[in-house]
Design an enzyme around this catalytic site. Structure first.
Site, PDB file in Angstrom:
ATOM      1  N   LYS A   2       9.163 -17.329  -9.807  1.00 18.67           N
ATOM      2  CA  LYS A   2       8.492 -16.250 -10.535  1.00 18.67           C
ATOM      3  C   LYS A   2       7.404 -16.834 -11.451  1.00 18.67           C
ATOM      4  O   LYS A   2       7.675 -17.757 -12.214  1.00 18.67           O
ATOM      5  CB  LYS A   2       9.527 -15.468 -11.344  1.00 18.67           C
ATOM      6  CG  LYS A   2       8.932 -14.263 -12.017  1.00 18.67           C
ATOM      7  CD  LYS A   2       9.954 -13.521 -12.841  1.00 18.67           C
ATOM      8  CE  LYS A   2       9.218 -12.549 -13.744  1.00 18.67           C
ATOM      9  NZ  LYS A   2      10.040 -12.039 -14.813  1.00 18.67           N
ATOM     10  N   PRO A  30      -2.951 -11.751  10.311  1.00 20.55           N
ATOM     11  CA  PRO A  30      -3.273 -11.516  11.729  1.00 20.55           C
ATOM     12  C   PRO A  30      -3.421 -10.016  11.967  1.00 20.55           C
ATOM     13  O   PRO A  30      -2.739  -9.214  11.324  1.00 20.55           O
ATOM     14  CB  PRO A  30      -2.042 -12.060  12.471  1.00 20.55           C
ATOM     15  CG  PRO A  30      -0.953 -12.104  11.446  1.00 20.55           C
ATOM     16  CD  PRO A  30      -1.614 -12.305  10.118  1.00 20.55           C
ATOM     17  N   ILE A  75      -2.442  -7.236  14.156  1.00 16.22           N
ATOM     18  CA  ILE A  75      -1.410  -7.058  15.185  1.00 16.22           C
ATOM     19  C   ILE A  75      -1.939  -6.190  16.327  1.00 16.22           C
ATOM     20  O   ILE A  75      -1.780  -6.507  17.506  1.00 16.22           O
ATOM     21  CB  ILE A  75      -0.145  -6.423  14.563  1.00 16.22           C
ATOM     22  CG1 ILE A  75       0.313  -7.264  13.359  1.00 16.22           C
ATOM     23  CG2 ILE A  75       0.972  -6.307  15.597  1.00 16.22           C
ATOM     24  CD1 ILE A  75       1.348  -6.596  12.481  1.00 16.22           C
ATOM     25  N   ASN A 105       0.846  -1.198   0.000  1.00 14.66           N
ATOM     26  CA  ASN A 105       0.000   0.000   0.000  1.00 14.66           C
ATOM     27  C   ASN A 105       0.876   1.242   0.000  1.00 14.66           C
ATOM     28  O   ASN A 105       2.106   1.150  -0.005  1.00 14.66           O
ATOM     29  CB  ASN A 105      -0.957  -0.015   1.200  1.00 14.66           C
ATOM     30  CG  ASN A 105      -0.197  -0.103   2.504  1.00 14.66           C
ATOM     31  OD1 ASN A 105       0.570   0.790   2.847  1.00 14.66           O
ATOM     32  ND2 ASN A 105      -0.372  -1.194   3.227  1.00 14.66           N
ATOM     33  N   PHE A 132      -4.324   3.225  14.836  1.00 14.14           N
ATOM     34  CA  PHE A 132      -4.600   4.227  13.800  1.00 14.14           C
ATOM     35  C   PHE A 132      -5.814   3.767  13.011  1.00 14.14           C
ATOM     36  O   PHE A 132      -6.093   2.570  12.939  1.00 14.14           O
ATOM     37  CB  PHE A 132      -3.393   4.388  12.860  1.00 14.14           C
ATOM     38  CG  PHE A 132      -2.400   5.387  13.372  1.00 14.14           C
ATOM     39  CD1 PHE A 132      -1.712   5.170  14.546  1.00 14.14           C
ATOM     40  CD2 PHE A 132      -2.183   6.570  12.679  1.00 14.14           C
ATOM     41  CE1 PHE A 132      -0.818   6.099  15.034  1.00 14.14           C
ATOM     42  CE2 PHE A 132      -1.291   7.513  13.149  1.00 14.14           C
ATOM     43  CZ  PHE A 132      -0.606   7.279  14.338  1.00 14.14           C
ATOM     44  N   ASP A 164      -4.092  -6.146   4.899  1.00 11.01           N
ATOM     45  CA  ASP A 164      -5.121  -6.972   5.530  1.00 11.01           C
ATOM     46  C   ASP A 164      -5.074  -8.421   5.048  1.00 11.01           C
ATOM     47  O   ASP A 164      -5.476  -9.321   5.763  1.00 11.01           O
ATOM     48  CB  ASP A 164      -6.513  -6.387   5.225  1.00 11.01           C
ATOM     49  CG  ASP A 164      -6.739  -5.106   6.017  1.00 11.01           C
ATOM     50  OD1 ASP A 164      -6.320  -5.065   7.187  1.00 11.01           O
ATOM     51  OD2 ASP A 164      -7.302  -4.146   5.463  1.00 11.01           O
ATOM     52  N   LYS A 178     -10.694  -3.649  18.584  1.00  9.25           N
ATOM     53  CA  LYS A 178      -9.275  -3.999  18.756  1.00  9.25           C
ATOM     54  C   LYS A 178      -8.790  -3.701  20.174  1.00  9.25           C
ATOM     55  O   LYS A 178      -7.617  -3.816  20.480  1.00  9.25           O
ATOM     56  CB  LYS A 178      -8.432  -3.243  17.727  1.00  9.25           C
ATOM     57  CG  LYS A 178      -8.901  -3.510  16.290  1.00  9.25           C
ATOM     58  CD  LYS A 178      -7.892  -3.054  15.273  1.00  9.25           C
ATOM     59  CE  LYS A 178      -8.452  -3.161  13.873  1.00  9.25           C
ATOM     60  NZ  LYS A 178      -7.416  -3.132  12.851  1.00  9.25           N
TER      61      LYS A 178
HETATM   62  N1  CTP Z   1      -3.694  -3.198  11.922  1.00 13.48           N
HETATM   63  C1  CTP Z   1      -2.953  -4.250  12.395  1.00 13.48           C
HETATM   64  N2  CTP Z   1      -2.962  -5.442  11.739  1.00 13.48           N
HETATM   65  C2  CTP Z   1      -3.707  -5.618  10.627  1.00 13.48           C
HETATM   66  C3  CTP Z   1      -4.480  -4.531  10.123  1.00 13.48           C
HETATM   67  C4  CTP Z   1      -4.456  -3.340  10.783  1.00 13.48           C
HETATM   68  O1  CTP Z   1      -2.267  -4.094  13.407  1.00 13.48           O
HETATM   69  N3  CTP Z   1      -3.694  -6.783  10.021  1.00 13.48           N
HETATM   70  C5  CTP Z   1      -3.705  -1.930  12.663  1.00 13.48           C
HETATM   71  C6  CTP Z   1      -3.012  -0.767  11.990  1.00 13.48           C
HETATM   72  O2  CTP Z   1      -1.650  -0.693  12.369  1.00 13.48           O
HETATM   73  C7  CTP Z   1      -3.808   0.403  12.535  1.00 13.48           C
HETATM   74  C8  CTP Z   1      -5.182  -0.157  12.761  1.00 13.48           C
HETATM   75  O3  CTP Z   1      -5.040  -1.569  12.816  1.00 13.48           O
HETATM   76  O4  CTP Z   1      -3.326   0.822  13.792  1.00 13.48           O
HETATM   77  C9  CTP Z   1      -6.247   0.192  11.774  1.00 13.48           C
HETATM   78  O5  CTP Z   1      -5.850  -0.076  10.472  1.00 13.48           O
HETATM   79  P1  CTP Z   1      -6.862   0.157   9.272  1.00 13.48           P
HETATM   80  O6  CTP Z   1      -6.210  -0.298   8.009  1.00 13.48           O
HETATM   81  O7  CTP Z   1      -7.457   1.505   9.327  1.00 13.48           O
HETATM   82  O8  CTP Z   1      -8.035  -0.802   9.670  1.00 13.48           O
HETATM   83  P2  CTP Z   1      -8.398  -2.276   9.319  1.00 13.48           P
HETATM   84  O9  CTP Z   1      -8.260  -3.122  10.532  1.00 13.48           O
HETATM   85  O10 CTP Z   1      -7.654  -2.742   8.124  1.00 13.48           O
HETATM   86  O11 CTP Z   1      -9.959  -2.170   9.063  1.00 13.48           O
HETATM   87  P3  CTP Z   1     -10.760  -1.801   7.745  1.00 13.48           P
HETATM   88  O12 CTP Z   1     -10.138  -2.580   6.643  1.00 13.48           O
HETATM   89  O13 CTP Z   1     -12.127  -2.235   8.106  1.00 13.48           O
HETATM   90  O14 CTP Z   1     -10.664  -0.330   7.593  1.00 13.48           O
END
Ligand code: CTP
Length: 413
Positions: free
Chosen positions: A298, A315, A317, A220, A336, A288, A354
């Site tokens: 490859k 997972p 975190i 991303n 965040f 995600d 969370k």
């Molecule tokens: N986060 C995490 N592990 C993941 C996904 C997200 O620790 N697998 C944490 C990010 O570091 C951040 C927070 O979750 O602090 C929110 O991330 P965000 O991308 O906004 O949310 P998502 O959990 O991905 O939810 P959604 O896709 O519904 O927006």
């Protein structure tokens, strides 16, 4: 008028090539009305003759711990106390190590533990020496003790290598010292440990990369800037910081322990390894999903057409840290939320799901400049409500967040 006007600077010159820049530093300080007293280590004298500093500063140059004349004129205790600022430049790995360990086997190191001021270190060394684990530990220790750091920066080294470790330029040092003197409570900065002294923090930053095959990945747009700025602000406030970072093009802030990872699962493992901590800040944009059927080789274009990627959820975190048993859970878990709609409602949902104490919510829909940009517009969401901050440079947002973290930790005691 410069804040340096009328001030006395004790300049401890270490043994590095960058010592020659300190001749200019003395001149720049004099231009701003500051008096400089120079102390040189034995190694510094290999690079520059004391007479050069004496001529420019118009003052005697000190280099001997056991000089009877100096002790009758101005003893080393007096030398360390009678200055407004104590600056170490170039701060070599050796001087930093001595100061962190409290050694006092020459005049420079003795002054550093005899002073009643918080010394300011201006490091200069080879990139490997700067990145060395022992140096990072020593810098973290000095920060935790309340010392200041100016630089180093990334650049070409005298030894031909490139990377972090280059001393900042004399004019930047002068500007840094002016900034320090301008702080509203200079004494708090110069004479006291930070509000997070003794606290351990883990910060995640940057994106994760989830492999499709050995040469391709899903990721991303996260630049890591906000997370790195938070790690720096927490370290400046005295915390012992581990920064778990996905792949980004940034240099770890001084005094911060860097753990580099690529995937979400590696990030989780690195966070678990860094626990226990008092504070967890999940600023990383963790992917995600990962590719379940990532290829070991490859993937070639072929008659079969584009590959079908099968995704599985990574997972979470932040949620894993938030749900840790009370004994192991950091006292403050900060998440965040990057949202394109319903900012506060979605952030509140994440706060509860969370199990965070605070969520730093960003609207990434309206202003895509947040990714990679230098500013951030934040709403802090917690059980009490939502607090919208004005648009701030990421560095200032980080400092404000570090102050909020210190206050919340204090309230939890
Ligand atoms: N986060 C995490 N592990 C993941 C996904 C997200 O620790 N697998 C944490 C990010 O570091 C951040 C927070 O979750 O602090 C929110 O991330 P965000 O991308 O906004 O949310 P998502 O959990 O991905 O939810 P959604 O896709 O519904 O927006």
């Amino acid at each position: 008028m410069s804040k340096l006007s009328g001030k006395t600077v004790l300049l401890i010159v270490g043994g590095g090539v960058a010592a020659y820049k300190c001749l200019d530093l003395v001149r720049r300080l004099a231009e701003r009305g500051a008096k400089t007293r120079v102390v040189m280590t034995a190694a510094a004298r290999q690079f520059i003759a004391p007479l050069a500093f004496a001529s420019l500063s118009g003052e005697k140059v000190y280099d001997d711990l056991f000089s009877l004349t100096d002790e009758t004129e101005m003893g080393h205790i007096e030398l360390s106390r009678s200055s407004d600022l104590v600056v170490v430049a170039p701060a070599t790995a050796d001087l930093i190590a001595k100061a962190a360990g409290g050694l006092a086997n020459d005049l420079a190191s003795t002054l550093l533990i005899a002073t009643d001021k918080q010394p300011i270190f201006v490091p200069a060394m080879n990139v490997r020496m700067w990145l060395n684990a022992a140096t990072a530990r020593n810098v973290a220790q000095l920060r935790a003790d309340g010392c200041g750091f100016l630089g180093p920066v990334e650049g070409e080294m005298a030894c031909g290598e490139f990377g972090p470790g280059r001393m900042i330029e004399p004019l930047e040092i002068v500007a840094g010292l002016e900034r320090i003197l301008e702080q509203t409570q200079p004494q708090a900065l110069l004479a006291g440990p930070g509000p997070l002294k003794g606290k351990r923090a883990i910060v995640t930053a940057g994106p994760t990369q989830e492999p499709i095959d050995p040469v391709r990945y899903i990721s991303n747009k996260s630049s890591g800037k906000q997370g790195y700025a938070i790690a720096a602000a927490l370290a400046q406030a005295g915390a012992d910081v581990t920064l778990v970072s996905g792949p980004v093009g940034l240099t770890a802030p001084a005094g911060v322990r860097l753990s580099k990872v690529e995937t979400a699962r590696e990030m989780l493992a690195a966070v678990e390894a860094a626990l226990p901590a008092d504070v967890y800040v999940g600023a990383a944009a963790v992917a995600d999903w990962r590719v379940e059927n990532a290829g070991a080789r490859k993937t070639k274009k072929g008659a079969k057409g584009p590959p079908q990627l099968s995704l599985v959820e990574n997972p979470d975190i932040l949620s894993a840290v938030g749900h840790l048993p009370a004994k192991r859970r950091p006292a403050l878990v900060v998440g965040f939320a990057a949202e394109t709609e319903n900012l506060v409602a979605n952030a509140r949902g994440k706060l509860q799901r969370k199990k965070c104490d605070l969520v730093v919510a960003n609207d990434v829909g309206a202003d895509n400049a947040i990714f990679g940009g230098d500013h951030n517009t934040i709403v802090i969401v917690d059980a009490r409500g939502a607090d919208a901050w004005p648009a701030l440079p990421k560095r200032e947002a980080a400092q404000r967040l570090a102050r909020l973290i210190a206050t919340r930790l204090e309230q939890k005691r």
